[in-house]
Design a protein around this motif. Structure first.
Motif, PDB file in Angstrom:
ATOM      1  N   ASP A   1       0.834  -1.202   0.000  1.00 51.71           N
ATOM      2  CA  ASP A   1       0.000   0.000   0.000  1.00 51.71           C
ATOM      3  C   ASP A   1       0.872   1.256   0.000  1.00 51.71           C
ATOM      4  N   LEU A   2       1.917   1.253   0.828  1.00 51.80           N
ATOM      5  CA  LEU A   2       2.843   2.389   0.882  1.00 51.80           C
ATOM      6  C   LEU A   2       3.561   2.568  -0.452  1.00 51.80           C
ATOM      7  N   GLU A   3       3.918   1.463  -1.065  1.00 45.86           N
ATOM      8  CA  GLU A   3       4.591   1.539  -2.364  1.00 45.86           C
ATOM      9  C   GLU A   3       3.687   2.186  -3.398  1.00 45.86           C
ATOM     10  N   ASN A   4       2.410   1.812  -3.429  1.00 48.88           N
ATOM     11  CA  ASN A   4       1.460   2.411  -4.374  1.00 48.88           C
ATOM     12  C   ASN A   4       1.283   3.899  -4.100  1.00 48.88           C
ATOM     13  N   TYR A   5       1.217   4.267  -2.803  1.00 49.61           N
ATOM     14  CA  TYR A   5       1.030   5.673  -2.436  1.00 49.61           C
ATOM     15  C   TYR A   5       2.202   6.521  -2.926  1.00 49.61           C
ATOM     16  N   ILE A   6       3.429   6.081  -2.648  1.00 48.23           N
ATOM     17  CA  ILE A   6       4.601   6.879  -3.016  1.00 48.23           C
ATOM     18  C   ILE A   6       4.809   6.884  -4.527  1.00 48.23           C
ATOM     19  N   LEU A   7       4.532   5.756  -5.179  1.00 41.89           N
ATOM     20  CA  LEU A   7       4.686   5.696  -6.636  1.00 41.89           C
ATOM     21  C   LEU A   7       3.764   6.707  -7.321  1.00 41.89           C
ATOM     22  N   GLU A   8       2.545   6.829  -6.838  1.00 48.95           N
ATOM     23  CA  GLU A   8       1.602   7.779  -7.436  1.00 48.95           C
ATOM     24  C   GLU A   8       1.870   9.205  -6.975  1.00 48.95           C
ATOM     25  N   LEU A   9       2.676   9.370  -5.918  1.00 48.54           N
ATOM     26  CA  LEU A   9       3.022  10.704  -5.435  1.00 48.54           C
ATOM     27  C   LEU A   9       4.189  11.309  -6.215  1.00 48.54           C
ATOM     28  N   ILE A  10       5.022  10.470  -6.802  1.00 52.60           N
ATOM     29  CA  ILE A  10       6.232  10.936  -7.492  1.00 52.60           C
ATOM     30  C   ILE A  10       5.951  12.026  -8.529  1.00 52.60           C
ATOM     31  N   PRO A  11       4.936  11.889  -9.408  1.00 53.02           N
ATOM     32  CA  PRO A  11       4.699  12.940 -10.414  1.00 53.02           C
ATOM     33  C   PRO A  11       4.322  14.293  -9.818  1.00 53.02           C
ATOM     34  N   THR A  12       3.896  14.341  -8.563  1.00 52.73           N
ATOM     35  CA  THR A  12       3.489  15.607  -7.932  1.00 52.73           C
ATOM     36  C   THR A  12       4.644  16.299  -7.221  1.00 52.73           C
ATOM     37  N   LEU A  13       5.846  15.695  -7.241  1.00 49.24           N
ATOM     38  CA  LEU A  13       7.001  16.252  -6.534  1.00 49.24           C
ATOM     39  C   LEU A  13       8.025  16.755  -7.546  1.00 49.24           C
TER      40      LEU A  13
ATOM     41  N   PHE B   1       8.072  12.236   8.632  1.00 49.70           N
ATOM     42  CA  PHE B   1       8.500  11.704   7.336  1.00 49.70           C
ATOM     43  C   PHE B   1       7.693  12.277   6.169  1.00 49.70           C
ATOM     44  N   LEU B   2       6.385  12.423   6.367  1.00 53.85           N
ATOM     45  CA  LEU B   2       5.566  12.983   5.285  1.00 53.85           C
ATOM     46  C   LEU B   2       5.945  14.428   5.005  1.00 53.85           C
ATOM     47  N   ASP B   3       6.286  15.182   6.061  1.00 51.52           N
ATOM     48  CA  ASP B   3       6.743  16.557   5.861  1.00 51.52           C
ATOM     49  C   ASP B   3       7.999  16.570   5.002  1.00 51.52           C
ATOM     50  N   ASP B   4       8.928  15.655   5.300  1.00 53.10           N
ATOM     51  CA  ASP B   4      10.168  15.580   4.518  1.00 53.10           C
ATOM     52  C   ASP B   4       9.865  15.192   3.068  1.00 53.10           C
ATOM     53  N   LEU B   5       8.940  14.255   2.894  1.00 53.54           N
ATOM     54  CA  LEU B   5       8.604  13.795   1.551  1.00 53.54           C
ATOM     55  C   LEU B   5       7.933  14.903   0.740  1.00 53.54           C
ATOM     56  N   LEU B   6       6.979  15.585   1.366  1.00 57.94           N
ATOM     57  CA  LEU B   6       6.243  16.635   0.657  1.00 57.94           C
ATOM     58  C   LEU B   6       7.046  17.922   0.526  1.00 57.94           C
ATOM     59  N   GLU B   7       8.176  18.001   1.237  1.00 55.25           N
ATOM     60  CA  GLU B   7       9.093  19.134   1.077  1.00 55.25           C
ATOM     61  C   GLU B   7       9.643  19.168  -0.344  1.00 55.25           C
ATOM     62  N   LEU B   8       9.610  18.026  -1.014  1.00 55.72           N
ATOM     63  CA  LEU B   8      10.131  17.934  -2.381  1.00 55.72           C
ATOM     64  C   LEU B   8       9.220  18.611  -3.398  1.00 55.72           C
ATOM     65  N   ARG B   9       8.090  19.155  -2.931  1.00 57.69           N
ATOM     66  CA  ARG B   9       7.248  19.960  -3.818  1.00 57.69           C
ATOM     67  C   ARG B   9       7.870  21.323  -4.105  1.00 57.69           C
ATOM     68  N   ASP B  10       8.807  21.722  -3.248  1.00 59.56           N
ATOM     69  CA  ASP B  10       9.464  23.025  -3.395  1.00 59.56           C
ATOM     70  C   ASP B  10      10.500  22.949  -4.519  1.00 59.56           C
ATOM     71  N   GLU B  11      10.243  23.660  -5.593  1.00 58.43           N
ATOM     72  CA  GLU B  11      11.142  23.619  -6.745  1.00 58.43           C
ATOM     73  C   GLU B  11      12.487  24.279  -6.442  1.00 58.43           C
ATOM     74  N   ASP B  12      12.522  25.166  -5.451  1.00 57.22           N
ATOM     75  CA  ASP B  12      13.749  25.900  -5.121  1.00 57.22           C
ATOM     76  C   ASP B  12      14.394  25.386  -3.839  1.00 57.22           C
ATOM     77  N   LEU B  13      14.182  24.131  -3.503  1.00 54.23           N
ATOM     78  CA  LEU B  13      14.737  23.568  -2.279  1.00 54.23           C
ATOM     79  C   LEU B  13      16.263  23.590  -2.352  1.00 54.23           C
ATOM     80  N   PRO B  14      16.926  24.205  -1.349  1.00 52.82           N
ATOM     81  CA  PRO B  14      18.398  24.309  -1.385  1.00 52.82           C
ATOM     82  C   PRO B  14      19.068  22.943  -1.438  1.00 52.82           C
TER      83      PRO B  14
END
Length: 444
Positions: free
Chosen positions: A184-196, A240-253
């Motif tokens: 289930d986690l694998e499906n969630y993260i796989l479908e999240l990749i295009p949004t990051l 962990f989700l905060d760290d994962l969704l931090e990748l939405r920031d295009e200008d992340l240092p």
């Protein structure tokens, strides 16, 4: 049930007797007779409502589909109850208009009366966020008893985000019991990749390895008992989700990317290390190959224990097991890592480390020192330092709880398994002095 069918059959064949009862009444009559024939019924059943409903099994297709549809409708209804972007903007405008006097400070503050006014005007969706208890939680040491408007709005935003995320995760909860399995986690993260956006550069061929790398962190830290599943509540409570969704920031240092386990540079680093260690290119690591990990100073005794305690295939380690190994060594301060390492150090599986265990591992450190031309340190001195450092409840043995309580568990483990870690401990005072000197030079 056969008795019930026979009675219904006789009823349908009896054409001479006029039917004065409805079909439902007839069914209930014969059904109750069948129930009485099948066994006694407790009288409490008439007054106590049913509170347990057994989950349908996998072969019960219709009940399973009904349950899935019911859950989907429930989650949709909960999603509609959340504040959308326009409603959040409207709430901010309302708070901005109703901040309370005096306005001497640069912060916008609101008192309880104006807070109640906003709560009344904000609408039913905001009711659960604008309660007296929320106002009390956000209280400052402010002479007029006001709270920060920004803190209140951030609280509402955070609550909305948590509810949205919970609903999103629940969509992947196939069992509907409040947890996600590894798949289930694998499906969630796989479908999240295009949004990051930070993961846009990853090749699709690497996605499966990235998903494996990301999921392993959730399982390592949130599933210490190795049940193969993680509670949604625990996922929301950790960072962990905060760290994962931090990748939405295009200008992340760049420095933040490298420190984030879920970033593309971090995932490529870990997988690249694995490939470099795999000298025979069979996709697995043996003890000799794993010995090259990091600075190459992990003791052979420790590595042998890793292969004894961890899951291997014909004496070789796969990528998932390697990820657990890396997570444990890179996060030695964390309780889950200490639990992993303690299990390896506890050679007799007795639940504690005694002098024999400490000596068993430290002898390998002494041997490495001799190989590098260094004078081996006396074990008795190191043993006394370890016990002074940990301060166990029982002065003759060290338990996992002792390691967790002392706050120096990571140091003790490093002394026993890694020559480099022992050297850093032995030279800590000289290294601290060099750091102070460097800082003073930089200031000048």
């Amino acid at each position: 049930m056969a008795h019930l069918k026979e009675m219904l059959k006789k009823c349908s064949l009896n054409d001479k007797k006029p039917v004065t009862e409805t079909e439902e009444e007839l069914f209930m009559k014969f059904y109750n007779e069948w129930k009485r024939a099948s066994g006694p019924v407790d009288s409490s059943y008439n007054s106590i409502p049913r509170f347990y409903f057994k989950l349908p099994s996998e072969d019960e297709v219709l009940p399973q589909k009904l349950r899935e549809e019911a859950r989907a409708m429930f989650l949709q209804r909960r999603s509609r109850q959340l504040l959308d972007n326009n409603e959040l903007k409207a709430l901010w405008v309302l708070l901005d208009k109703n901040h309370s006097a005096p306005h001497a400070t640069d912060k916008q503050l609101i008192n309880y009366e104006d807070f109640l006014k906003v709560a009344a005007e904000a609408g039913p969706k905001c009711k659960s966020y604008l309660t007296p208890s929320v106002f009390a939680k956000l209280q400052l040491k402010e002479p007029h008893g006001r709270i920060s408007i920004m803190a209140l709005f951030n609280y509402v935003m955070r609550k909305v985000w948590l509810h949205q995320t919970r609903i999103g995760l629940s969509l992947y909860d196939v069992t509907g019991q409040g947890y996600l399995r590894e798949s289930d986690l694998e499906n969630y993260i796989l479908e999240l990749i295009p949004t990051l956006p930070q993961l846009d550069g990853l090749e699709k061929s690497f996605h499966s390895f990235y998903v494996c790398t990301a999921v392993r962190k959730f399982l390592f830290f949130l599933d210490p008992l190795h049940t193969g599943r993680v509670r949604i509540q625990d996922i929301l409570a950790c960072s962990f989700l905060d760290d994962l969704l931090e990748l939405r920031d295009e200008d992340l240092p760049k420095d933040l990317q490298e420190a984030n386990w879920f970033s593309a540079p971090s995932a490529l680093r870990v997988y690249g290390q694995y490939l470099n260690l795999d000298r025979d290119h069979n996709g697995m690591l043996n003890k000799e190959e794993l010995a090259g990990y990091g600075t190459g100073t992990l003791t052979t005794v420790f590595l042998e224990r890793v292969f004894q305690e961890c899951l291997t295939y014909d004496g070789e380690m796969d990528y998932k097991t390697y990820l657990d190994f890396v997570l444990a060594l890179e996060n030695r301060h964390e309780p889950q890592s200490l639990h992993y390492l303690f299990r390896i150090l506890d050679i007799n599986n007795q639940g504690y480390l005694d002098t024999f265990c400490l000596n068993f591992f430290f002898r390998a450190i002494q041997e490495q020192m001799s190989v590098h031309g260094q004078e081996p340190v006396n074990f008795e001195d190191v043993k006394d330092e370890i016990f002074d450092m940990v301060k166990p409840q029982d002065p003759t043995r060290i338990t996992l709880q002792d390691l967790l309580n002392c706050g120096q568990g990571h140091t003790m483990v490093s002394i026993l398994i890694d020559l480099n870690g022992f050297w850093n401990y032995e030279n800590r005072e000289a290294m601290a002095a060099d750091t102070d000197t460097a800082d003073e030079s930089a200031e000048v």
